[in-house]
Design an enzyme around this catalytic site. Structure first.
Site, PDB file in Angstrom:
ATOM      1  N   GLU A 173     -42.956 -27.307  73.299  1.00  7.23           N
ATOM      2  CA  GLU A 173     -43.240 -27.820  71.951  1.00  7.23           C
ATOM      3  C   GLU A 173     -44.115 -26.836  71.177  1.00  7.23           C
ATOM      4  O   GLU A 173     -45.164 -27.212  70.635  1.00  7.23           O
ATOM      5  CB  GLU A 173     -43.859 -29.231  72.025  1.00  7.23           C
ATOM      6  CG  GLU A 173     -42.912 -30.236  72.628  1.00  7.23           C
ATOM      7  CD  GLU A 173     -43.290 -31.695  72.413  1.00  7.23           C
ATOM      8  OE1 GLU A 173     -44.390 -31.996  71.923  1.00  7.23           O
ATOM      9  OE2 GLU A 173     -42.433 -32.573  72.736  1.00  7.23           O
ATOM     10  N   GLU A 295     -37.167 -33.461  77.611  1.00  9.63           N
ATOM     11  CA  GLU A 295     -37.966 -34.686  77.422  1.00  9.63           C
ATOM     12  C   GLU A 295     -37.123 -35.682  76.643  1.00  9.63           C
ATOM     13  O   GLU A 295     -36.682 -35.385  75.529  1.00  9.63           O
ATOM     14  CB  GLU A 295     -39.281 -34.399  76.677  1.00  9.63           C
ATOM     15  CG  GLU A 295     -40.275 -33.641  77.532  1.00  9.63           C
ATOM     16  CD  GLU A 295     -41.645 -33.486  76.891  1.00  9.63           C
ATOM     17  OE1 GLU A 295     -42.072 -34.395  76.139  1.00  9.63           O
ATOM     18  OE2 GLU A 295     -42.279 -32.445  77.148  1.00  9.63           O
TER      19      GLU A 295
END
Ligand code: AHR
Length: 491
Positions: A173, A295
Site C-alpha cells: 500500500e 488483501e
C-alpha cells in the site's frame, strides 16, 4: 429453475493453488496467540507454533501465507527479529493497538511455520521506511547458500541451510500507509528496490509490485507502463465494508438487508478483476504478470469491548457466502489472478480461525476454503449459470454463484452458492462431455446470520449433501437459502 451448463470439453486456465492463500500480520492476536505461543506455553505446540491451529490449516490445505504485513511491513526491520530472542529489540506496534512487539516471531519463526503448514512463504518487504540494502540483505539472509555476511549470520543464528522463498512483495500500500507515494514515484522506487532482490542459487523470486486500492485504474496503468516488464505480479487490495469506514456495521446481528448489501459490495470484485485485467492486457497481452489480490475480505466494526486496533471480528454465514462467491470469481479469472490472500488468517478481520486462549474454533469462512480445496491446481472449465436475482433494488445480486474445474485425476469439481437468504434454488445442470457415474457432495447450510461461538462451535459446519439426482450428463439439485455446496463427480 436455474439452468447450469458446464462444458467439460472447454478447458481453460489452471487454478493456481495460491488463489487459496492467506495473510498474517503482526496485528492484534493473529501472530501472537493465534499462531505462535512460544515453546514454553501450556498450549500444545511444536517449536512454538500452536498445534491445533496448524493441524486445522493443513486440513484446509493452506497454500501460501503472506507476512509480516500489511501496513506493519513498511515499518518492519527484519534484523530486529533474528538472533537470540532475549536480545531482540522490544518496541511498540504503533500502527496496531499500541502494544508491545518483542520480535519473538521473526524470519526463522515464520519460515518454520510455513514448513509445518507445508505452504509457500510470501514475504512483504519494506519500501516505506526501509532501505534497498536492508531488502537486498533479507533475501541474501534467507536464500544464499555460500559464504557471505548474511548467509554467515543465518548460520550463526542456527539455520545452516538456506530456505526457498519464491514470493516477495516490494512494499505494501505504498499509495497509503506504505509512504503516500504517487504511482510514478513508486514505480521508480519499485524498479530500484527490485533490482537488488536477487535470485540466489536455484531460488527464483516472484516479485510482486504494489498495485492499486480498489478502483484506482490509473495506478495500474502507470505501474504496468513503467515497470510491468520488471514484475511477476501486481497486487490489488479490496475490502468489503458494508457502510462507512467510521461505522462499518456489526459482524453479527445484522438483518437480511445487510446480508445483500455485503454480497453486492463483494461482487464489485468482478468489475475490479475485469477492468484491472483489461488494463494489464493492454501492456501484457500474454498475461505474464499475475494479478495478486493479496488483501481481500469483509471488514466490520470490531467486537464490542475489544481493542479497536486489533480488528477482531466474528464471522457468520454471510462471510461464508462472500468467500464462496469471491473464490468462484477468482477461479473464473485464474488466467490473470494467480494468487489471493484473504485478510487475515487468525483473529483479525475475515479469519478462518478464532482463538480464545487455549480454545479455538473454525469459522464459516474456514469451511468454505476447506470445501473448495479440490479446485487448487485443477483446470478451470467453461461454465454458465442462468438464474434469477436475489435481494432487491440496488443490492440485488445473481441468486447463484458457481465455478467448475477438472482435476488431474479426471474428477469434476463444482462449487455452487445460493446467495439468497430467503429462497431455495432449483438447479438443472448439463455436464457437457462428462458422463458421471459417481457423485458426492457436501453442503454448508445454516441461517443467514448464524456463526460459531466459543459456546457453540459447530452451529455452522458442513454436512453430507444427498439431495441431488444424477443421470449421466445431467445433475439436478435444490439448494436451500444460503446453501453452499461442493460436488465431486467421477466418470
Ligand atoms: O489488513 C489490515 C490492513 O489493511 C493492512 O495492514 C493494510 O495493508 C490494509 O490497509
Amino acid at each position: 429453475m436455474a439452468e447450469y451448463i458446464v462444458n467439460v470439453r472447454d478447458k481453460r486456465s489452471r487454478i493456481s493453488p495460491e488463489i487459496y492463500g492467506h495473510f498474517s500480520e503482526h496485528l492484534g492476536r493473529c501472530i501472537y496467540e493465534g499462531l505462535f505461543v512460544g515453546e514454553d506455553s501450556p498450549i500444545p505446540n511444536v517449536n512454538g507454533m500452536r498445534s491445533d491451529v496448524v493441524e486445522a490449516l493443513k486440513k484446509m490445505r493452506i497454500s501460501v501465507l503472506r507476512w509480516p504485513g500489511g501496513c506493519f511491513a513498511d515499518e518492519y526491520h527484519w534484523k530486529d527479529g533474528v538472533g537470540p530472542r532475549e536480545k531482540r529489540k522490544k518496541m511498540i506496534n504503533t500502527h496496531w493497538g499500541g502494544v508491545l512487539e518483542d520480535n519473538s516471531f521473526g524470519t526463522h519463526e515464520f519460515l518454520e511455520l510455513c514448513r509445518q503448514l507445508g505452504c509457500e512463504p510470501y514475504i512483504n518487504g519494506n519500501v516505506g521506511s526501509g532501505t534497498v540494502q536492508e531488502m537486498s540483505e533479507w533475501m541474501e539472509y534467507m536464500t544464499f547458500d555460500g559464504v557471505s555476511p548474511m548467509a554467515d549470520l543465518r548460520k550463526q543464528n542456527g539455520h545452516a541451510e538456506p530456505w526457498k522463498v519464491k514470493y516477495f512483495a516490494v512494499g505494501n500500500e505504498n499509495w497509503g500507509c506504505g509512504g503516500n507515494m504517487r504511482p510514478e514515484y513508486y514505480a521508480d522506487e519499485y524498479l530500484r528496490y527490485q533490482t537488488f532482490v536477487r535470485n540466489y542459487g536455484d531460488n527464483r523470486v516472484f516479485r510482486v509490485a504494489c498495485g492499486p486500492s480498489g478502483d484506482d485504474w490509473e495506478w495500474t496503468r502507470v505501474l504496468m507502463e513503467r515497470a510491468g516488464k520488471y514484475m511477476d505480479g501486481l497486487s490489488l487490495h479490496y475490502y468489503t465494508v458494508p457502510n462507512d469506514w467510521d461505522k462499518k456495521g456489526p459482524a453479527t446481528g445484522f438483518d437480511k438487508g445487510e446480508w445483500y448489501k455485503v454480497l453486492k459490495k463483494g461482487l464489485y470484485m468482478e468489475q475490479l478483476l475485469s477492468r484491472h485485467g483489461a488494463i494489464m492486457d493492454s501492456f501484457d497481452p500474454e498475461k505474464r504478470v499475475a494479478l495478486v489480490v493479496d488483501e481481500w475480505g469483509a471488514w466490520y466494526d470490531v467486537e464490542p469491548g475489544t481493542n479497536p486496533g486489533f480488528l477482531y471480528q466474528q464471522n457468520s454465514m454471510r462471510d461464508a457466502a462472500l468467500a464462496a462467491m469471491t473464490l468462484n470469481l477468482f477461479n473464473k479469472h485464474s488466467d490473470r489472478v494467480r494468487m489471493a490472500n484473504i485478510a487475515q488468517l487468525v483473529n483479525v478481520l475475515q479469519s478462518v480461525i478464532l482463538t480464545d486462549g487455549a480454545d479455538m474454533l473454525l469459522t464459516p469462512t474456514y469451511h468454505v476454503f476447506e470445501m473448495y480445496k479440490e479446485h487448487q491446481g485443477a483446470t478451470l472449465l467453461s461454465s454458465r449459470m442462468d438464474c434469477g436475482q436475489a435481494g432487491s433494488g440496488e443490492n440485488a445480486v445473481p441468486q447463484l454463484s458457481e465455478s467448475a474445474s477438472i482435476g488431474q485425476d479426471g474428477a469434476l469439481h463444482l462449487t455452487v452458492a445460493n446467495l439468497s437468504a430467503d429462497d431455495a434454488a432449483e438447479v438443472n445442470a448439463a455436464l457437457l462431455g462428462f458422463a458421471a457415474k459417481q457423485a458426492e457432495a457436501r453442503m454448508l447450510c445454516a441461517p443467514f446470520n448464524a456463526f460459531n461461538s466459543f459456546e457453540d462451535k459447530e452451529a455452522v459446519k458442513p454436512c453430507a449433501f444427498t439431495g441431488f439426482r444424477l443421470d449421466g450428463e445431467s445433475l439436478s439439485f435444490t439448494l436451500p437459502p444460503c446453501g453452499i455446496a461442493a460436488f465431486t463427480l467421477r466418470p
